[in-house]
Design an enzyme around this catalytic site. Structure first.
Site, mmCIF file in Angstrom:
data_model
loop_
_atom_site.group_PDB
_atom_site.id
_atom_site.type_symbol
_atom_site.label_atom_id
_atom_site.label_comp_id
_atom_site.label_asym_id
_atom_site.label_seq_id
_atom_site.Cartn_x
_atom_site.Cartn_y
_atom_site.Cartn_z
ATOM 1 N N CYS A 126 5.479 -1.146 7.630
ATOM 2 C CA CYS A 126 5.138 -2.406 8.290
ATOM 3 C C CYS A 126 6.323 -3.006 9.048
ATOM 4 O O CYS A 126 6.805 -2.399 9.984
ATOM 5 C CB CYS A 126 4.531 -3.405 7.308
ATOM 6 S SG CYS A 126 3.735 -4.785 8.176
ATOM 7 N N HIS A 185 -0.008 -0.392 5.811
ATOM 8 C CA HIS A 185 0.410 -0.598 4.418
ATOM 9 C C HIS A 185 -0.202 0.471 3.525
ATOM 10 O O HIS A 185 -1.347 0.320 3.097
ATOM 11 C CB HIS A 185 -0.043 -1.977 3.931
ATOM 12 C CG HIS A 185 0.711 -3.100 4.545
ATOM 13 N ND1 HIS A 185 1.852 -3.618 3.998
ATOM 14 C CD2 HIS A 185 0.502 -3.786 5.689
ATOM 15 C CE1 HIS A 185 2.311 -4.586 4.763
ATOM 16 N NE2 HIS A 185 1.511 -4.709 5.796
ATOM 17 N N GLU A 190 0.273 0.977 0.467
ATOM 18 C CA GLU A 190 -0.029 0.401 -0.859
ATOM 19 C C GLU A 190 -1.335 -0.384 -0.873
ATOM 20 O O GLU A 190 -1.825 -0.768 -1.924
ATOM 21 C CB GLU A 190 1.134 -0.476 -1.342
ATOM 22 C CG GLU A 190 1.363 -1.773 -0.592
ATOM 23 C CD GLU A 190 2.076 -1.610 0.745
ATOM 24 O OE1 GLU A 190 2.372 -0.465 1.145
ATOM 25 O OE2 GLU A 190 2.319 -2.643 1.403
#
Lengths: 257, 220
Positions: B88, B198, B200
């Protein structure tokens, strides 16, 4: 091909349990928030919203622990709202694993809080929740007003102007709930959804009133929403997230399947 | 000692907060021989086998904190010698310059800049596009790379950003996405890989990318 529209199941959590009220009364128990969140994650939810509707602030610790437990196992975005009043509240929720926080009443009483929060944590994690009710009579031009306290207290604020102001102050997303529709299963208020989505440059999540899958389709095609939020149609097993996505895709909406 | 056989992934904490999701997802993707450490200590970063540079907040604060905490030398050393992943705002911080916050000079590892989508962003057919670019979009893989192992080209990842990368060296672009126009969302050179999305927050494919990173030897 491009950005998919999102389906966001919402967990209204009271005293550590997922509940769903019809216009905030007649609460039904829908299970343990961590288990419910895991189930939606497995079903392909695009995000999860956790709304703490516990009246007392004593139980805020419980919420922090639940957010931690969800974030440790659910690897999709998680928004936490309810009782967010200070930057310290935001910091605690982000540290617990929330990706975004929803600010509702606090923004009405102190709009500068939205600016402060966006400057400190970034607009990407600040969702302003707007509870709107239609106040124009039949035959008058459409007008919606902001209400607080579960739809009981009018504020005199015009919903569309308010949404624009919130975005100017730094809101990264708008969660729009129609208080007329919430819990009714009659579908979103498409008029206010479209008016706000067209008035702001940030994503708008439509909420309040979903009773079937066509309502989700309408929220995007007619309401111009970027994401649709629903609770009870998923909680009580009427529809799965997957079915909802397939229906939306079949209607020509780009989805993540 | 068993700790000596463990490999370590250092997640750089430069004081901007919430690294919980990144650490939890790495732990989820890791096996028992991998330890995830969230740290701002240059010695720990230097000793780690792999380094992850997360991105939180706005670019000006991000670069300012990296500098203030004296992390530039250890980041540059890590990028020169071991598997390194930026995510990011992390990818934006590796560019030469970003338009955010009135213009910020960045670390200049990759040639190119981060540009604003603009608040009047439109699709090719004139449809209004919301900014930030928020949600699940498809990533087209433009090179074979160990970090794409087990992930289909066209898989959807979760994005939240208002600035996008324009890379000067097209042969370093590892993935692209379309939002009004095509743009770079993954860059790769030697032992450094960087993504705009992202992992995650990107469910199975995101966890797979982290798993690939944990097992990556740093060779393209």
């Amino acid at each position: 091909m491009g950005l998919a529209k999102r389906i966001i199941p919402c967990l209204d959590v009271d005293n550590g349990r997922v509940v769903k009220g019809v216009q905030f009364v007649d609460i039904r128990d829908a299970g343990d928030p961590v288990e419910v969140a895991k189930r939606y994650n497995e079903q392909g939810a695009d995000e999860i919203t956790f709304l703490d509707i516990t009246a007392s602030s004593d139980d805020r610790e419980t919420t922090v622990h639940m957010v931690e437990a969800i974030a440790a196992e659910v690897f999709i975005p998680l928004t936490v709202g309810g009782g967010i009043r200070t930057c310290e509240d935001i910091r605690r929720m982000l540290n617990a694993g929330a990706d975004k926080v929803g600010i509702n009443t606090a923004a009405v009483f102190n709009p500068e809080f939205v600016r402060e929060a966006a400057e400190r944590f970034g607009s990407q994690c600040i969702v302003v929740a707007i509870d709107a009710k239609k106040v124009s009579a039949e035959g008058e031009p459409d007008k919606w007003e902001i209400f607080t306290h579960g739809g009981r207290k009018p504020t005199g604020l015009d919903a569309v102007e308010w949404a624009k102001k919130m975005v100017d102050l730094g809101a990264g997303e708008i969660l729009l709930t129609s208080m007329d529709r919430d819990g009714t299963k009659n579908g979103f208020d498409l008029g206010v959804t479209r008016a706000i989505s067209e008035a702001v440059h940030v994503p708008v999540i439509a909420s309040g009133g979903v009773g079937n899958l066509q309502h989700l389709v309408d929220g995007v095609t007619e309401g111009k929403a970027d994401a649709v939020l629903a609770a009870s149609i998923f909680h009580f097993g009427e529809y799965s997230i997957q079915e909802a996505k397939e229906t939306m895709q079949a209607a020509g909406i780009e989805m993540r399947l | 000692m068993s700790t000596q056989t463990k490999s370590t992934v250092a997640v750089i904490d430069y004081g901007m907060g919430n690294l919980h999701s990144v650490a939890k997802a790495l732990e989820h993707a890791a096996d028992e021989n991998t330890e995830i450490v969230v740290t701002s200590d240059p010695a720990v970063i230097d000793a780690a086998d792999r380094v992850l540079l997360p991105g939180v907040g706005a670019i000006r604060d991000c670069i300012a904190e990296i500098k203030a905490q004296g992390l530039i030398p250890v980041i540059q050393k890590a990028m020169a010698e071991k598997p390194f992943l930026a995510i990011c705002v992390g990818i934006q911080s590796l560019m030469a310059h970003s338009e955010e916050n009135g213009g910020v000079d960045c670390l200049n590892h990759f040639e190119g800049n981060a540009l604003f989508f603009g608040n009047d962003h439109k699709d090719v057919d004139g449809t209004k596009l919301k900014v930030p670019h928020m949600g699940w979009n498809q990533v087209t893989q433009t090179m074979n790379h160990p970090l794409w192992e087990g992930i289909e080209s066209g898989a959807r990842f979760y994005f939240v950003h208002s600035y996008y990368i324009v890379a000067t060296n097209k042969d370093e672009v590892a993935g692209t996405c379309n939002y009004g126009h095509d743009f770079c969302v993954a860059l790769a050179r030697d032992n450094v890989f960087a993504v705009q999305f992202h992992p995650e927050k990107s469910h199975k494919d995101g966890l797979q990318l982290y798993k690939n990173f944990i097992h990556w030897d740093g060779k393209p």
